[in-house]
Scaffold this active site. Structure first.
Site, PDB file in Angstrom:
ATOM      1  N   ASP A  14       0.934  -1.255   0.283  1.00  0.00           N
ATOM      2  CA  ASP A  14      -0.011  -0.232  -0.623  1.00  0.00           C
ATOM      3  C   ASP A  14       0.770   1.025  -0.171  1.00  0.00           C
ATOM      4  O   ASP A  14       0.632   2.253   0.654  1.00  0.00           O
ATOM      5  CB  ASP A  14      -1.123   0.166   0.875  1.00  0.00           C
ATOM      6  CG  ASP A  14      -1.575  -0.942   0.813  1.00  0.00           C
ATOM      7  OD1 ASP A  14      -2.146  -1.646  -0.007  1.00  0.00           O
ATOM      8  OD2 ASP A  14      -1.878  -2.335   2.734  1.00  0.00           O
ATOM      9  N   LYS A  17       1.830   2.064  -5.181  1.00  0.00           N
ATOM     10  CA  LYS A  17       2.696   2.029  -5.942  1.00  0.00           C
ATOM     11  C   LYS A  17       1.682   2.281  -7.742  1.00  0.00           C
ATOM     12  O   LYS A  17       2.703   2.873  -9.182  1.00  0.00           O
ATOM     13  CB  LYS A  17       2.901   0.465  -6.628  1.00  0.00           C
ATOM     14  CG  LYS A  17       3.802  -0.323  -5.265  1.00  0.00           C
ATOM     15  CD  LYS A  17       4.199  -1.361  -5.023  1.00  0.00           C
ATOM     16  CE  LYS A  17       2.795  -1.697  -4.405  1.00  0.00           C
ATOM     17  NZ  LYS A  17       2.627  -2.258  -2.914  1.00  0.00           N
ATOM     18  N   ASN A  39      -4.813 -10.154  -3.880  1.00  0.00           N
ATOM     19  CA  ASN A  39      -4.985  -9.292  -2.903  1.00  0.00           C
ATOM     20  C   ASN A  39      -4.586  -8.163  -3.123  1.00  0.00           C
ATOM     21  O   ASN A  39      -4.420  -7.394  -2.118  1.00  0.00           O
ATOM     22  CB  ASN A  39      -3.754 -10.350  -1.825  1.00  0.00           C
ATOM     23  CG  ASN A  39      -2.556 -10.869  -2.437  1.00  0.00           C
ATOM     24  OD1 ASN A  39      -2.083 -10.630  -3.441  1.00  0.00           O
ATOM     25  ND2 ASN A  39      -1.383 -11.643  -1.736  1.00  0.00           N
ATOM     26  N   GLY A  41      -4.222  -4.721  -3.965  1.00  0.00           N
ATOM     27  CA  GLY A  41      -5.442  -3.129  -4.871  1.00  0.00           C
ATOM     28  C   GLY A  41      -4.664  -1.845  -4.517  1.00  0.00           C
ATOM     29  O   GLY A  41      -3.626  -0.971  -4.586  1.00  0.00           O
ATOM     30  N   HIS A  42      -4.140  -1.957  -6.588  1.00  0.00           N
ATOM     31  CA  HIS A  42      -3.130  -0.647  -6.681  1.00  0.00           C
ATOM     32  C   HIS A  42      -4.176   0.102  -7.587  1.00  0.00           C
ATOM     33  O   HIS A  42      -5.328   0.455  -8.182  1.00  0.00           O
ATOM     34  CB  HIS A  42      -2.499  -1.074  -8.366  1.00  0.00           C
ATOM     35  CG  HIS A  42      -1.259  -1.926  -7.300  1.00  0.00           C
ATOM     36  ND1 HIS A  42      -0.269  -2.495  -8.298  1.00  0.00           N
ATOM     37  CD2 HIS A  42      -0.915  -2.487  -6.435  1.00  0.00           C
ATOM     38  CE1 HIS A  42       0.531  -3.761  -7.870  1.00  0.00           C
ATOM     39  NE2 HIS A  42       0.137  -3.126  -6.629  1.00  0.00           N
ATOM     40  N   THR A  43      -4.406   1.440  -5.916  1.00  0.00           N
ATOM     41  CA  THR A  43      -5.075   3.027  -6.710  1.00  0.00           C
ATOM     42  C   THR A  43      -4.187   3.535  -7.333  1.00  0.00           C
ATOM     43  O   THR A  43      -3.076   3.868  -7.791  1.00  0.00           O
ATOM     44  CB  THR A  43      -5.586   3.849  -5.719  1.00  0.00           C
ATOM     45  OG1 THR A  43      -6.159   2.208  -4.790  1.00  0.00           O
ATOM     46  CG2 THR A  43      -6.422   4.042  -5.847  1.00  0.00           C
ATOM     47  N   GLN A 231       2.214  -5.968  -3.755  1.00  0.00           N
ATOM     48  CA  GLN A 231       2.313  -6.155  -2.001  1.00  0.00           C
ATOM     49  C   GLN A 231       3.803  -5.568  -1.712  1.00  0.00           C
ATOM     50  O   GLN A 231       4.024  -4.412  -2.289  1.00  0.00           O
ATOM     51  CB  GLN A 231       2.597  -7.534  -1.676  1.00  0.00           C
ATOM     52  CG  GLN A 231       1.587  -8.010  -1.092  1.00  0.00           C
ATOM     53  CD  GLN A 231       1.076  -8.973  -2.135  1.00  0.00           C
ATOM     54  OE1 GLN A 231       1.432  -9.708  -3.469  1.00  0.00           O
ATOM     55  NE2 GLN A 231      -0.481  -8.899  -2.629  1.00  0.00           N
ATOM     56  N   THR A 308      -9.558  -4.925   1.202  1.00  0.00           N
ATOM     57  CA  THR A 308     -10.695  -5.159   2.233  1.00  0.00           C
ATOM     58  C   THR A 308     -11.142  -4.260   2.640  1.00  0.00           C
ATOM     59  O   THR A 308     -12.371  -4.629   3.404  1.00  0.00           O
ATOM     60  CB  THR A 308      -9.815  -6.576   2.762  1.00  0.00           C
ATOM     61  OG1 THR A 308      -8.576  -5.115   3.665  1.00  0.00           O
ATOM     62  CG2 THR A 308      -8.961  -7.294   1.921  1.00  0.00           C
TER      63      THR A 308
HETATM   64  P1  IMP Z   1      -2.258 -12.780   1.367  1.00  0.00           P
HETATM   65  O1  IMP Z   1      -1.396 -12.452   0.487  1.00  0.00           O
HETATM   66  O2  IMP Z   1      -4.031 -12.493   1.307  1.00  0.00           O
HETATM   67  O3  IMP Z   1      -1.924 -14.668   1.982  1.00  0.00           O
HETATM   68  O4  IMP Z   1      -2.105 -11.803   2.688  1.00  0.00           O
HETATM   69  C1  IMP Z   1      -0.851 -11.701   4.126  1.00  0.00           C
HETATM   70  C2  IMP Z   1      -1.008 -10.417   4.230  1.00  0.00           C
HETATM   71  O5  IMP Z   1      -0.364  -9.793   3.459  1.00  0.00           O
HETATM   72  C3  IMP Z   1      -1.812  -9.792   5.780  1.00  0.00           C
HETATM   73  O6  IMP Z   1      -1.117  -9.847   6.127  1.00  0.00           O
HETATM   74  C4  IMP Z   1      -2.394  -9.085   3.721  1.00  0.00           C
HETATM   75  O7  IMP Z   1      -3.356  -8.096   4.627  1.00  0.00           O
HETATM   76  C5  IMP Z   1      -1.477  -8.567   4.031  1.00  0.00           C
HETATM   77  N1  IMP Z   1      -1.336  -8.772   2.535  1.00  0.00           N
HETATM   78  C6  IMP Z   1      -1.709  -9.282   1.172  1.00  0.00           C
HETATM   79  N2  IMP Z   1      -1.503  -8.527   0.017  1.00  0.00           N
HETATM   80  C7  IMP Z   1      -1.337  -7.148   0.348  1.00  0.00           C
HETATM   81  C8  IMP Z   1      -1.599  -6.020   0.145  1.00  0.00           C
HETATM   82  O8  IMP Z   1      -2.082  -5.827  -1.324  1.00  0.00           O
HETATM   83  N3  IMP Z   1      -1.032  -4.579   0.755  1.00  0.00           N
HETATM   84  C9  IMP Z   1      -1.062  -4.931   1.957  1.00  0.00           C
HETATM   85  N4  IMP Z   1      -0.970  -5.275   2.731  1.00  0.00           N
HETATM   86  C10 IMP Z   1      -1.367  -6.886   1.589  1.00  0.00           C
END
Ligand code: IMP
Length: 433
Positions: A14, A17, A39, A41-43, A231, A308
């Site tokens: 977050d 990027k 997972n 979310g690129h805004t 991430q 989320t």
């Molecule tokens: P997962 O990748 O959904 O399995 O989540 C594993 C951990 O990485 C959790 O703490 C998520 O909140 C965090 N996470 C996964 N994707 C992102 C992202 O794009 N931004 C920030 N945190 C992320």
């Protein structure tokens, strides 16, 4: 022969990027995602409209650019279809310029149930996963039983699907759950599975290719390529705050395996960080603030998850973690985001070192998840001024320049770009990029 440049997050995700990849895109011919999946979310925000991308590379808004979903990425077909349709409803054609690696792995509905079952089973020690099925899908990849995008082009794809689904059901049952224990995005497993199977037909319409050949040919012919990370480095499977990490290689090394390019091909590495720190989900966060400063960062920075909607945990910038990230990634250009969020602070803190069991260190410790870590801070005067619209470094308030210079000296790396608002145009190029 061109090199491939990399853009990635240096903190816990977050970092913003999406905005920088969008700003840089005009310089490139191809934008490629190399890891992660829905997972992310690129805004991106421009012309007054906010767009959030999960799986599709951020170059999609530029008609003449190619966008590649590499072999290291996970595709969830229902979410993928929704994303394409949402872009279409805003007048953006995401079909013509999108290519997909036949080796990208698929997230099945039962991966998502497995994620929910694993997290529920862990109770208070849960990772705080986004519940998109990331961990279980990468687990299957490493276990050599995954379903890849290329598999859906074969006649026997339903058998492959059924076999994998059965293995997930065995696991879910062993934890005391069943197919109806959890809903997926608000609907039952049976309904979601139907949507998922139909979405495979949608996915098949895209150009599914041997992307490692395509990309290397493109580099050989002089095309400019930007690899877009998801991430952040502190969520990396090897070097992040294990076990509170995601399941992919989020660092520069992941570009090589996630796209099929050799290490010698890597060019510039744009490392993105915020002027402070955030984290979603569980796990260690040494500089986390539980006071009104934390709340101010959250409100000013609109720190709520774009995937989320969860409120993000907020804290001061953490230099031991950031220096570790720069080392692991070989950052050549440091990019600082969301500096405007600090506009209202009269004092800004910077964590220089950690105190762990009475020892002082500036290294990111092995036991980050279990140690009691006390951050040691230096304080800087805030600039208490709206900086939006300033687009020359020399015109920034002097207190802000002092803060930036201090970061550069402490990290031993120049700040190349400073972002002063979510808008594309509010970007200061301090160094030549
Ligand atoms: P997962 O990748 O959904 O399995 O989540 C594993 C951990 O990485 C959790 O703490 C998520 O909140 C965090 N996470 C996964 N994707 C992102 C992202 O794009 N931004 C920030 N945190 C992320």
């Amino acid at each position: 022969m061109s090199k491939i440049d990399v853009l990635l997050g240096l903190q816990w995700g977050d970092e913003g990027k999406g905005k920088i990849v969008d700003v840089l895109t005009p310089k490139y011919d191809i934008i490629a995602r190399f890891q992660g999946g829905p997972n992310a979310g690129h805004t991106l925000e421009f012309d007054g409209i906010k767009h959030v991308l999960h799986i599709i590379p951020s170059g999609i808004f530029h008609k003449e650019k190619s966008n590649l979903i590499g072999n290291g990425v996970l595709i969830e077909p229902v979410i993928f279809k929704q994303e394409i349709e949402s872009l279409k409803s805003k007048g953006i054609d995401a079909v013509t310029n999108l290519l997909i690696s036949n080796k990208a792995n698929l997230i099945l509905p039962t991966h998502r149930l497995t994620d929910a079952a694993n997290e529920t089973y862990k109770g208070s020690s849960k990772i705080g996963s986004t519940l998109k099925g990331i961990g279980p899908a990468y687990t299957d990849k490493v276990a050599r039983i995954a379903m890849r995008v290329g598999d859906i082009l074969n006649d026997n794809y339903k058998q492959v699907y059924d076999k994998l689904k059965a293995s997930h059901i065995r696991h879910i049952t062993s934890l005391g759950f069943n197919l109806n224990s959890f809903q997926i995005d608000g609907i039952s497993f049976e309904e979601y599975e139907q949507l998922w199977l139909k979405s495979l037909d949608f996915l098949k319409k895209f150009r599914i290719i041997d992307s490692e050949y395509w990309l290397n040919d493109a580099l050989n012919s002089g095309k400019k390529v930007l690899a877009e990370g998801a991430q952040g480095a502190m969520l990396d499977i090897d070097f992040g705050s294990y076990p509170f990490v995601t399941s992919s290689s989020t660092i520069t090394a992941g570009v090589c395996t996630g796209l099929g390019v050799a290490p010698s091909r890597i060019g510039n590495v744009f490392g993105i960080c915020k002027a402070y720190c955030t984290r979603v989900g569980s796990g260690p966060f040494p500089t986390e603030l539980f006071d009104e400063n934390g709340s101010l960062l959250r409100e000013k920075g609109k720190e709520y998850g774009s995937t989320t909607g969860r409120p993000r945990r907020c804290g001061w910038i953490d230099l031991p973690a950031l220096k570790y990230s720069c080392m692991l990634n070989g950052v050549t250009h440091l990019v600082i985001m969301k500096t405007d969020v600090l506009n209202d602070f009269s004092q800004i803190n910077v964590c220089d070192k950690y105190e762990i069991n009475k020892n002082i260190t500036d290294k990111f410790p092995f036991n980050i998840s279990t140690e009691d870590i006390k951050p040691l801070y230096s304080s800087y005067q805030g600039w208490k001024q709206d900086i939006k619209g300033i687009n020359e470094y020399s015109k920034l308030p002097s207190a802000m320049k002092q803060y930036i210079t201090a970061l550069e000296e402490k990290m031993g790396i120049k700040v190349a770009v400073i972002s002063t608002s979510p808008d594309r145009k509010d970007t200061i190029y301090k160094e030549n990029i």
